[in-house]
Design an enzyme around this catalytic site. Sequence first.
Site, PDB file in Angstrom:
ATOM      1  N   ARG A   1       0.178   5.797  16.160  1.00 45.93           N
ATOM      2  CA  ARG A   1       0.278   7.135  15.574  1.00 45.93           C
ATOM      3  C   ARG A   1      -0.484   8.160  16.402  1.00 45.93           C
ATOM      4  NH1 ARG A   1      -2.654   5.344   9.850  1.00 45.93           N
ATOM      5  NH2 ARG A   1      -4.497   4.457  10.816  1.00 45.93           N
TER       6      ARG A   1
ATOM      7  N   ARG B   1       9.618   5.740  -3.418  1.00 43.82           N
ATOM      8  CA  ARG B   1       9.920   6.644  -4.531  1.00 43.82           C
ATOM      9  C   ARG B   1      11.357   7.110  -4.489  1.00 43.82           C
ATOM     10  NH1 ARG B   1       5.649  10.044  -2.657  1.00 43.82           N
ATOM     11  NH2 ARG B   1       3.742   9.187  -3.544  1.00 43.82           N
TER      12      ARG B   1
ATOM     13  N   TYR C   1      -9.686  -5.133   3.118  1.00 44.08           N
ATOM     14  CA  TYR C   1      -9.019  -3.908   3.564  1.00 44.08           C
ATOM     15  C   TYR C   1      -9.220  -2.842   2.475  1.00 44.08           C
ATOM     16  CZ  TYR C   1      -4.843  -1.572   5.659  1.00 44.08           C
ATOM     17  OH  TYR C   1      -3.966  -0.718   6.274  1.00 44.08           O
TER      18      TYR C   1
ATOM     19  N   ARG D   1       0.837  -1.208   0.000  1.00 40.95           N
ATOM     20  CA  ARG D   1       0.000   0.000   0.000  1.00 40.95           C
ATOM     21  C   ARG D   1       0.872   1.259   0.000  1.00 40.95           C
ATOM     22  NH1 ARG D   1      -5.211  -0.027   2.200  1.00 40.95           N
ATOM     23  NH2 ARG D   1      -4.829   1.818   3.456  1.00 40.95           N
TER      24      ARG D   1
ATOM     25  N   GLU E   1      -3.482   6.639  18.822  1.00 41.11           N
ATOM     26  CA  GLU E   1      -4.150   5.452  18.298  1.00 41.11           C
ATOM     27  C   GLU E   1      -3.409   4.203  18.777  1.00 41.11           C
ATOM     28  OE1 GLU E   1      -5.374   6.014  14.179  1.00 41.11           O
ATOM     29  OE2 GLU E   1      -4.894   3.927  13.790  1.00 41.11           O
TER      30      GLU E   1
ATOM     31  N   ARG F   1      -8.538  -6.780  13.583  1.00 36.40           N
ATOM     32  CA  ARG F   1      -7.751  -5.965  14.488  1.00 36.40           C
ATOM     33  C   ARG F   1      -8.643  -4.799  14.897  1.00 36.40           C
ATOM     34  NH1 ARG F   1      -4.007  -7.221  17.870  1.00 36.40           N
ATOM     35  NH2 ARG F   1      -2.575  -5.498  18.168  1.00 36.40           N
TER      36      ARG F   1
ATOM     37  N   ASP G   1     -10.195   0.859   0.896  1.00 36.67           N
ATOM     38  CA  ASP G   1     -10.220   2.291   1.172  1.00 36.67           C
ATOM     39  C   ASP G   1     -11.572   2.876   0.744  1.00 36.67           C
ATOM     40  OD1 ASP G   1      -7.786   2.848   2.382  1.00 36.67           O
ATOM     41  OD2 ASP G   1      -6.721   2.830   0.482  1.00 36.67           O
TER      42      ASP G   1
HETATM   43  P1  FAD Z   1     -18.335   1.022   7.732  1.00 39.90           P
HETATM   44  O1  FAD Z   1     -17.900   2.435   7.621  1.00 39.90           O
HETATM   45  O2  FAD Z   1     -17.711   0.156   8.767  1.00 39.90           O
HETATM   46  O3  FAD Z   1     -19.915   1.022   7.933  1.00 39.90           O
HETATM   47  C1  FAD Z   1     -20.627  -0.114   8.337  1.00 39.90           C
HETATM   48  C2  FAD Z   1     -21.819   0.350   9.147  1.00 39.90           C
HETATM   49  O4  FAD Z   1     -22.667  -0.761   9.394  1.00 39.90           O
HETATM   50  C3  FAD Z   1     -21.425   0.912  10.508  1.00 39.90           C
HETATM   51  O5  FAD Z   1     -21.980   2.187  10.676  1.00 39.90           O
HETATM   52  C4  FAD Z   1     -21.987  -0.100  11.485  1.00 39.90           C
HETATM   53  O6  FAD Z   1     -22.424   0.500  12.697  1.00 39.90           O
HETATM   54  C5  FAD Z   1     -23.148  -0.669  10.705  1.00 39.90           C
HETATM   55  N1  FAD Z   1     -23.535  -2.009  11.138  1.00 39.90           N
HETATM   56  C6  FAD Z   1     -22.720  -3.090  11.223  1.00 39.90           C
HETATM   57  N2  FAD Z   1     -23.416  -4.134  11.673  1.00 39.90           N
HETATM   58  C7  FAD Z   1     -24.686  -3.712  11.886  1.00 39.90           C
HETATM   59  C8  FAD Z   1     -25.858  -4.335  12.379  1.00 39.90           C
HETATM   60  N3  FAD Z   1     -25.857  -5.604  12.775  1.00 39.90           N
HETATM   61  N4  FAD Z   1     -26.986  -3.605  12.460  1.00 39.90           N
HETATM   62  C9  FAD Z   1     -26.982  -2.306  12.104  1.00 39.90           C
HETATM   63  N5  FAD Z   1     -25.900  -1.663  11.648  1.00 39.90           N
HETATM   64  C10 FAD Z   1     -24.758  -2.357  11.536  1.00 39.90           C
HETATM   65  N6  FAD Z   1      -9.975   4.765   3.785  1.00 39.90           N
HETATM   66  C11 FAD Z   1      -9.385   5.727   3.013  1.00 39.90           C
HETATM   67  O7  FAD Z   1      -9.715   5.834   1.817  1.00 39.90           O
HETATM   68  N7  FAD Z   1      -8.468   6.593   3.538  1.00 39.90           N
HETATM   69  C12 FAD Z   1      -8.080   6.541   4.837  1.00 39.90           C
HETATM   70  O8  FAD Z   1      -7.253   7.337   5.256  1.00 39.90           O
HETATM   71  C13 FAD Z   1      -8.650   5.543   5.660  1.00 39.90           C
HETATM   72  N8  FAD Z   1      -8.300   5.452   6.959  1.00 39.90           N
HETATM   73  C14 FAD Z   1      -8.861   4.489   7.737  1.00 39.90           C
HETATM   74  C15 FAD Z   1      -8.481   4.415   9.071  1.00 39.90           C
HETATM   75  C16 FAD Z   1      -9.032   3.451   9.886  1.00 39.90           C
HETATM   76  C17 FAD Z   1      -8.612   3.389  11.313  1.00 39.90           C
HETATM   77  C18 FAD Z   1      -9.982   2.525   9.362  1.00 39.90           C
HETATM   78  C19 FAD Z   1     -10.574   1.464  10.232  1.00 39.90           C
HETATM   79  C20 FAD Z   1     -10.378   2.602   8.042  1.00 39.90           C
HETATM   80  C21 FAD Z   1      -9.823   3.576   7.210  1.00 39.90           C
HETATM   81  N9  FAD Z   1     -10.201   3.689   5.880  1.00 39.90           N
HETATM   82  C22 FAD Z   1      -9.619   4.654   5.093  1.00 39.90           C
HETATM   83  C23 FAD Z   1     -11.223   2.785   5.283  1.00 39.90           C
HETATM   84  C24 FAD Z   1     -12.647   3.346   5.354  1.00 39.90           C
HETATM   85  O9  FAD Z   1     -13.018   3.522   6.687  1.00 39.90           O
HETATM   86  C25 FAD Z   1     -13.579   2.335   4.695  1.00 39.90           C
HETATM   87  O10 FAD Z   1     -13.206   2.072   3.366  1.00 39.90           O
HETATM   88  C26 FAD Z   1     -15.063   2.758   4.667  1.00 39.90           C
HETATM   89  O11 FAD Z   1     -15.428   3.592   5.698  1.00 39.90           O
HETATM   90  C27 FAD Z   1     -15.890   1.509   4.714  1.00 39.90           C
HETATM   91  O12 FAD Z   1     -17.252   1.790   4.564  1.00 39.90           O
HETATM   92  P2  FAD Z   1     -18.291   0.626   4.821  1.00 39.90           P
HETATM   93  O13 FAD Z   1     -19.638   1.176   4.502  1.00 39.90           O
HETATM   94  O14 FAD Z   1     -17.867  -0.609   4.122  1.00 39.90           O
HETATM   95  O15 FAD Z   1     -18.151   0.242   6.375  1.00 39.90           O
HETATM   96  N1  UDP Z   2       3.476   0.838   7.895  1.00 37.39           N
HETATM   97  C1  UDP Z   2       4.705   0.801   8.501  1.00 37.39           C
HETATM   98  N2  UDP Z   2       5.232   1.956   9.013  1.00 37.39           N
HETATM   99  C2  UDP Z   2       4.580   3.133   8.943  1.00 37.39           C
HETATM  100  C3  UDP Z   2       3.335   3.179   8.311  1.00 37.39           C
HETATM  101  C4  UDP Z   2       2.792   2.001   7.808  1.00 37.39           C
HETATM  102  O1  UDP Z   2       5.315  -0.256   8.594  1.00 37.39           O
HETATM  103  O2  UDP Z   2       5.103   4.145   9.443  1.00 37.39           O
HETATM  104  C5  UDP Z   2       2.920  -0.432   7.361  1.00 37.39           C
HETATM  105  C6  UDP Z   2       2.038  -1.144   8.389  1.00 37.39           C
HETATM  106  O3  UDP Z   2       2.194  -2.544   8.208  1.00 37.39           O
HETATM  107  C7  UDP Z   2       0.654  -0.726   7.979  1.00 37.39           C
HETATM  108  C8  UDP Z   2       0.776  -0.692   6.457  1.00 37.39           C
HETATM  109  O4  UDP Z   2       2.111  -0.191   6.235  1.00 37.39           O
HETATM  110  O5  UDP Z   2      -0.332  -1.640   8.408  1.00 37.39           O
HETATM  111  C9  UDP Z   2      -0.226   0.166   5.743  1.00 37.39           C
HETATM  112  O6  UDP Z   2      -0.120   1.483   6.235  1.00 37.39           O
HETATM  113  P1  UDP Z   2      -1.289   2.534   6.088  1.00 37.39           P
HETATM  114  O7  UDP Z   2      -0.781   3.844   6.541  1.00 37.39           O
HETATM  115  O8  UDP Z   2      -1.848   2.421   4.722  1.00 37.39           O
HETATM  116  O9  UDP Z   2      -2.306   1.958   7.159  1.00 37.39           O
HETATM  117  P2  UDP Z   2      -3.801   2.404   7.545  1.00 37.39           P
HETATM  118  O10 UDP Z   2      -3.876   3.885   7.388  1.00 37.39           O
HETATM  119  O11 UDP Z   2      -4.699   1.630   6.632  1.00 37.39           O
HETATM  120  O12 UDP Z   2      -3.877   1.961   8.946  1.00 37.39           O
END
Ligand code: FAD
Ligand code: UDP
Length: 370
Positions: free
Chosen positions: A282, A178, A350, A174, A302, A251, A352
């Site tokens: 982070r 560069r 996983y 991911r 976090e 996780r 985005d």
């Molecule tokens: P979710 O956003 O998880 O929505 C699912 C919904 O279903 C939730 O509101 C939940 O409450 C509901 N639900 C589940 N089960 C039930 C049930 N039984 N009854 C009623 N409701 C229910 N993507 C990026 O592009 N850039 C980023 O920087 C980025 N950072 C992230 C950082 C973290 C820590 C995490 C965890 C994800 C990140 N993502 C990022 C990914 C992004 O969050 C997801 O791609 C996106 O939000 C997923 O949308 P979704 O609708 O699939 O799921």
């Molecule tokens: N990662 C790492 N060092 C960093 C940042 C990321 O080793 O400083 C690795 C780590 O395994 C992480 C993966 O790269 O799970 C993807 O990072 P990203 O920032 O995309 O994670 P997310 O924002 O999805 O948690």
Amino acid sequence: MQDKDYDYLIVGSGLFGAVFAHEAKKKGKRCLVIDKRSHAGGNVYCEKVEDINVHKYGAHIFHTNDKEIWDYVNSFVEFNRYTNSPVAVYKDELYNLPFNMNTFYQLWKVKTPKEAQLKIQSQIEELNITSPANLEEQAILLVGTDIYYKLIKGYTEKQWGRDAKDLPAFIIKRLPVRFTYDNNYFNDKYQGIPIGGYNKLVEGLLDGIEVRLDIDYFQNKEALDALADKIVFTGKIDQFFDYRFGKLEYRSLRFENEVHDVENYQGNAVVNYTEREVPYTRVIEHKHFEFGNQPKTVVTKEYSQEWNDNNEPYYPINDAKNTAMFKNYQDLAASEENVIFGGRLAEYRYYDMHQIIGSALKKVRDHFQE
Ligand code: FAD
Ligand code: UDP
């Protein structure tokens, strides 16, 4: 005559559910969206603290190469010019991320791409890795051992709670590597944060659609199923099938928020702590996502933790065991004619945000046979 109240019951108001609902409504379909949380938006939801949008479920930076998806999200809310450039802290030293000429200079004082490539080459040649079998091998092959041990191993093992040798190689791919002086964390053409926060995007998508909150599908399944012809399910796929083949592993994360009485706490939105000994992965300073100038600031530490029934499932563990279990659930899902499965939890991927939106738009097209 329509005998049910709705055409679609959409379980989950995250981006997948919200995009599906929006598109189905445009086609004249009657949709009901439910969520077990007390707000819509899933993991992109933001909460205002000290007039700052705090990314409640982890920092979210929107990025995509797909112009259709970029135009789509911008039709609901304008995006700012935020570019993610995290800084890594390793034992009091600072490094730029992703791995680029600035990082290589900070590590080795090399100034040209050729020197950096030779340095990395010298660290991997005796290891003889041809096709990397796991995250550790993949990482070393990409950037050599110095970066692996300082910036990857500790962070990765904290983040995933597993040895880097037991994790799939794709996770580290991911991150860009560069040989230019470019600290942009993403290679994508389009990037930014919605001006005014992600809730604006979700509100736009769900405009005019009935949303009922604080409802868990599984506690009211029979009554809810009776309301609609079809179900769009974005929750956990293993739960949908009563954990018949066992529980898929995730996780989880724990967020510790702090309000500081200073305008600028760490000078950057994202600072990664890559050594094992620092317990968090982070620190996010939310105001920098939107170039905020509020008098105070909110930072979030976090912490990564094992998932259990009492915390949120954030990251699917795509190892061999869980992938095989998911495949069994996927086969069951294929025979559910009236249920559409989608999103990070139902597809156990996983994904985005842009990928979720792309996959929801595709599901809509396939479903309505366009
Ligand atoms: P979710 O956003 O998880 O929505 C699912 C919904 O279903 C939730 O509101 C939940 O409450 C509901 N639900 C589940 N089960 C039930 C049930 N039984 N009854 C009623 N409701 C229910 N993507 C990026 O592009 N850039 C980023 O920087 C980025 N950072 C992230 C950082 C973290 C820590 C995490 C965890 C994800 C990140 N993502 C990022 C990914 C992004 O969050 C997801 O791609 C996106 O939000 C997923 O949308 P979704 O609708 O699939 O799921
Ligand atoms: N990662 C790492 N060092 C960093 C940042 C990321 O080793 O400083 C690795 C780590 O395994 C992480 C993966 O790269 O799970 C993807 O990072 P990203 O920032 O995309 O994670 P997310 O924002 O999805 O948690």
